[in-house]
Design an enzyme around this catalytic site. Structure first.
Site, short mmCIF file in Angstrom:
data_model
loop_
_atom_site.label_atom_id
_atom_site.label_comp_id
_atom_site.label_asym_id
_atom_site.label_seq_id
_atom_site.Cartn_x
_atom_site.Cartn_y
_atom_site.Cartn_z
N SER A 65 3.91 -21.98 10.27
CA SER A 65 4.96 -20.84 10.69
C SER A 65 5.63 -20.92 11.83
O SER A 65 6.68 -20.57 12.20
CB SER A 65 4.11 -19.39 10.48
OG SER A 65 3.55 -19.51 9.45
N HIS B 55 1.86 -21.90 2.15
CA HIS B 55 0.99 -20.71 1.62
C HIS B 55 1.18 -20.54 0.07
O HIS B 55 -0.01 -20.36 -0.67
CB HIS B 55 1.63 -19.52 2.24
CG HIS B 55 1.30 -19.63 3.74
ND1 HIS B 55 2.59 -19.41 4.53
CD2 HIS B 55 0.36 -19.31 4.40
CE1 HIS B 55 2.10 -19.54 6.01
NE2 HIS B 55 0.78 -19.43 5.87
N MET C 188 -1.56 -15.09 7.94
CA MET C 188 -0.61 -14.33 9.00
C MET C 188 0.69 -14.14 8.64
O MET C 188 1.30 -13.80 9.64
CB MET C 188 -0.99 -15.07 10.45
CG MET C 188 -2.52 -15.35 10.79
SD MET C 188 -2.99 -15.22 12.21
CE MET C 188 -2.21 -16.51 12.94
O1 PAF Z 1 -4.95 -20.07 8.93
C1 PAF Z 1 -4.57 -19.05 9.42
O2 PAF Z 1 -3.38 -18.51 8.94
C2 PAF Z 1 -5.51 -17.87 10.19
O3 PAF Z 1 -6.41 -18.40 11.00
C3 PAF Z 1 -6.45 -17.14 8.93
C4 PAF Z 1 -7.18 -17.85 8.22
C5 PAF Z 1 -5.44 -16.38 8.28
C6 PAF Z 1 -7.43 -16.08 9.72
O4 PAF Z 1 -6.48 -15.18 10.62
#
Ligand code: PAF
Length: 281
Positions: free
Chosen positions: A185, A37, A30
């Site tokens: 985040s 990430h 997101m």
């Molecule tokens: O973990 C996340 O950031 C969200 O739940 C995902 C897997 C991108 C789905 O929107």
């Protein structure tokens, strides 16, 4: 860096890679990217010829009183971070992902109502729906998710199994700040005092681990100790502390074999989660 915005372009790009016999690893996010990430992107790069990272703040996984509107966004920062990788970025528009007459949702029954699902009704229905859609758009061979969202991982694995998605799910370990706070985040929301207090989540997991290592078998005693510690922080309000079976997320009665210690705590207005997998093979 290649940035794709339309669903059809993403699908044709994925098809052309497939035709050349190339594999795709996918990291859905997101945005507001951090080292956690990046560690998933690194795993993705080791597993496939091409990596696709999506950035989409998915409205259907936020409840009416949650932080969809103010969820942190920093597209330029995200692009700068991903620039160091060879990932392809997929950034779809909300209006193309959810048509006005969107009627189809994916639900993984029972698992989605436990732990975080108790206070975040329909959150996981939103997650599984967007992930199913993204799998159909990105057509990955592999998809990488972070263990911080342990319940999300389990639910997505179940969805993949039940609906025969031809995608292998890979799980990346939790990446932590120096004081142990799991990267998220949402940590951005914390003020100075809250940021200090937030380290109590990991502290409580460490205490639990020690108790288990010393032979404690009673989950209630471990949970009590964790809760007491968390409650010493004035900004902390516990949503849940649970010790559960790693397959069905039901509370365990005795601490043996493999289990998951999971917690959600509000620090000020910010709901944070963390967990520890014990006895993993
Ligand atoms: O973990 C996340 O950031 C969200 O739940 C995902 C897997 C991108 C789905 O929107």
């Amino acid at each position: 860096m290649k940035i794709i915005q339309s669903v059809s372009e993403m699908q044709s790009f994925a098809n052309s890679l497939k035709k050349q016999g190339k594999t795709i690893a996918f990291v859905p996010t997101m945005g507001y990217l951090h080292e956690g990430h990046l560690s998933l992107v690194e795993i993705a790069q080791k597993n496939a010829d091409f990596v696709v990272v999506s950035i989409f703040v998915n409205p259907t996984q936020f409840g009416p009183n949650e932080d969809f509107e103010k969820y942190p966004r920093n597209f330029e920062g995200d692009v700068a971070l991903l620039e160091q990788t060879k990932a392809i970025l997929f950034v779809p528009e909300n209006t193309e992902i959810y048509l006005l007459e969107h009627l189809t949702f994916v639900e993984v029954n029972s698992l989605e109502n436990l732990l975080c699902g108790k206070s975040r009704k329909s959150h996981f229905k939103g997650v599984t729906t967007i992930i199913a859609k993204l799998f159909n758009i990105v057509k990955p061979d592999f998809a990488v998710f972070g263990q911080k969202d342990a319940q999300q991982v389990l639910i997505i694995k179940k969805m993949v199994e039940d609906l025969n998605f031809d995608v292998k799910i890979i799980v990346g370990k939790i990446i932590r700040e120096k004081d142990g706070l799991a990267m998220s985040s949402r940590n951005k929301y914390l003020n100075e005092q809250e940021r200090k207090d937030a380290s109590v989540l990991f502290e409580s997991l460490k205490i639990a681990k020690k108790m288990v290592e010393k032979g404690e078998k009673n989950p209630a005693l471990v949970i009590e100790k964790m809760e007491k510690l968390i409650q010493t922080k004035l900004t902390a309000k516990i949503d849940y502390v649970e010790i559960v079976n790693t397959k069905n997320l039901q509370q365990v009665k005795i601490l043996e074999g493999e289990f998951l210690i999971a917690l959600a705590v509000k620090i000020g207005q910010t709901r944070l989660i963390d967990n520890l997998l014990v006895g993993e093979n």
